[in-house]
Each structure stands twice: as C-alpha cells, then as structure tokens.
Design a protein around this motif. Structure first.
Motif, PDB file in Angstrom:
ATOM      1  N   SER A  20      -5.831  10.859   1.610  1.00 13.64           N
ATOM      2  CA  SER A  20      -4.959   9.720   1.327  1.00 13.64           C
ATOM      3  C   SER A  20      -5.151   9.268  -0.107  1.00 13.64           C
ATOM      4  O   SER A  20      -6.264   9.338  -0.643  1.00 13.64           O
ATOM      5  CB  SER A  20      -5.290   8.555   2.268  1.00 13.64           C
ATOM      6  N   THR A  22      -4.046   5.817  -2.052  1.00 12.30           N
ATOM      7  CA  THR A  22      -3.413   4.511  -1.947  1.00 12.30           C
ATOM      8  C   THR A  22      -3.313   3.862  -3.318  1.00 12.30           C
ATOM      9  O   THR A  22      -4.294   3.823  -4.067  1.00 12.30           O
ATOM     10  CB  THR A  22      -4.201   3.607  -0.988  1.00 12.30           C
ATOM     11  N   SER A  24      -2.427   0.576  -5.802  1.00  9.88           N
ATOM     12  CA  SER A  24      -2.385  -0.885  -5.887  1.00  9.88           C
ATOM     13  C   SER A  24      -1.882  -1.253  -7.276  1.00  9.88           C
ATOM     14  O   SER A  24      -2.031  -0.500  -8.226  1.00  9.88           O
ATOM     15  CB  SER A  24      -3.765  -1.495  -5.631  1.00  9.88           C
ATOM     16  N   THR A  27       4.236  -0.362  -6.728  1.00  7.95           N
ATOM     17  CA  THR A  27       4.639   0.415  -5.556  1.00  7.95           C
ATOM     18  C   THR A  27       4.774   1.880  -5.947  1.00  7.95           C
ATOM     19  O   THR A  27       5.207   2.206  -7.054  1.00  7.95           O
ATOM     20  CB  THR A  27       5.973  -0.079  -4.993  1.00  7.95           C
ATOM     21  N   ASP A  71       4.093   7.289   2.501  1.00  5.89           N
ATOM     22  CA  ASP A  71       4.399   6.162   3.380  1.00  5.89           C
ATOM     23  C   ASP A  71       4.595   4.932   2.491  1.00  5.89           C
ATOM     24  O   ASP A  71       3.625   4.369   1.981  1.00  5.89           O
ATOM     25  CB  ASP A  71       3.255   5.941   4.372  1.00  5.89           C
ATOM     26  N   ASN A  72       5.837   4.543   2.300  1.00  5.63           N
ATOM     27  CA  ASN A  72       6.120   3.432   1.389  1.00  5.63           C
ATOM     28  C   ASN A  72       5.529   2.118   1.890  1.00  5.63           C
ATOM     29  O   ASN A  72       5.077   1.287   1.095  1.00  5.63           O
ATOM     30  CB  ASN A  72       7.625   3.283   1.194  1.00  5.63           C
ATOM     31  N   ALA A  73       5.533   1.939   3.192  1.00  5.79           N
ATOM     32  CA  ALA A  73       5.011   0.691   3.755  1.00  5.79           C
ATOM     33  C   ALA A  73       3.528   0.512   3.459  1.00  5.79           C
ATOM     34  O   ALA A  73       3.042  -0.607   3.276  1.00  5.79           O
ATOM     35  CB  ALA A  73       5.256   0.658   5.258  1.00  5.79           C
ATOM     36  N   LYS A  74       2.808   1.633   3.404  1.00  5.71           N
ATOM     37  CA  LYS A  74       1.369   1.587   3.125  1.00  5.71           C
ATOM     38  C   LYS A  74       1.054   1.890   1.672  1.00  5.71           C
ATOM     39  O   LYS A  74      -0.120   1.895   1.285  1.00  5.71           O
ATOM     40  CB  LYS A  74       0.635   2.574   4.035  1.00  5.71           C
ATOM     41  N   ASN A  75       2.098   2.173   0.896  1.00  5.22           N
ATOM     42  CA  ASN A  75       1.909   2.508  -0.516  1.00  5.22           C
ATOM     43  C   ASN A  75       0.888   3.629  -0.683  1.00  5.22           C
ATOM     44  O   ASN A  75       0.007   3.573  -1.562  1.00  5.22           O
ATOM     45  CB  ASN A  75       1.481   1.271  -1.313  1.00  5.22           C
ATOM     46  N   THR A  76       1.041   4.640   0.142  1.00  7.99           N
ATOM     47  CA  THR A  76       0.061   5.722   0.208  1.00  7.99           C
ATOM     48  C   THR A  76       0.758   7.076   0.222  1.00  7.99           C
ATOM     49  O   THR A  76       1.799   7.233   0.861  1.00  7.99           O
ATOM     50  CB  THR A  76      -0.807   5.575   1.471  1.00  7.99           C
ATOM     51  N   TYR A  78      -0.032  11.099   1.115  1.00  4.10           N
ATOM     52  CA  TYR A  78      -0.961  11.900   1.904  1.00  4.10           C
ATOM     53  C   TYR A  78      -0.897  13.368   1.504  1.00  4.10           C
ATOM     54  O   TYR A  78       0.158  13.861   1.091  1.00  4.10           O
ATOM     55  CB  TYR A  78      -0.625  11.782   3.395  1.00  4.10           C
TER      56      TYR A  78
END
Length: 125
Positions: A20, A22, A24, A27, A71-76, A78
């Motif tokens: 992953s 992520t 910060s 976005t 995953d845009n919602a998790k800003n991640t 994979y």
C-alpha cells in the motif's frame, strides 16, 4: 505530498503480498503513482504505474503477476503481487508526480517528484 508505503514482508515462492502507498497532503487522483524496486547491489527499477487517468503500465518482468490499483476514498495506491519469485526480493518504493506523464517517462525514477520510504519484500525459496 507525503507518501507512506507499507505491506512488505517475508513470503514463500509462489505466494502473494499487497503493498500500500497512502498519500497525505494532496489527493492521489490528480497524480500518477509509480512503484519502483531496488534489490541489493542493483539499480532501482520501474515496476508499475497508475496514471492519473486510471491507466496502468507494468514492467515486463512483472506483467501478468502484479496489479496496480487505486482507492480514491482511502487516498491509497496498491500493488498486488502474485506468483512471487526469489528475484522479486527488493525494497519497494512508491512515488508520485502530478499529472499524466507520457509512457516513456513513467519508467524513469527522475520523473517522480515525491517518494515514500521503502518497504522490504523478501521471497524465500
């Protein structure tokens, strides 16, 4: 953009891992994310990229075994790694650059402006 990579570990040949990355601060959706790896004594090499438009690119050595997604919602972002081989052993790094670089630029680490710390993947035989 600050990037945090995680998910590395020890796995047997043929096994799977999911890394992953992520973000910060910004976005991920407006950025292209890349995965690179560096094995001991070797140069850093391109693994995969997920462009800002949702398209993907892979190095020939991992095509068909690795899959990159976001995953845009998790800003991640994979990196799913399947059918792992001993030669996949390396420190894996995630990186990001704003926008959508042309394909030939994806493969160069110099294209990317932001880097996370590496996560070690060890594939044992």
């Amino acid at each position: 953009v600050q990037l945090q990579a995680s998910g590395g570990g020890l796995v047997q040949v043929g096994g799977s891992l999911r890394l992953s990355c992520t973000a910060s601060g910004r976005t991920f959706s407006g950025y292209t994310a890349g995965w690179f790896r560096q094995a001991p004594g070797k140069e850093r090499e391109f693994v995969a990229a997920f462009r800002s438009d949702g398209s993907t690119s892979y190095a020939g050595s991992v095509k068909g075994r690795y899959s990159v997604s976001r995953d845009n919602a998790k800003n991640t972002v994979y990196l799913q790694m399947n059918s792992l081989k001993p030669e996949d052993t390396a420190v894996y790094h995630c990186a990001a650059v704003s926008g959508r670089p042309i394909t030939s630029m994806l493969f160069s680490s110099q294209t990317y402006d932001y880097w996370g710390q590496g996560t070690l993947v060890t594939v044992s035989s």
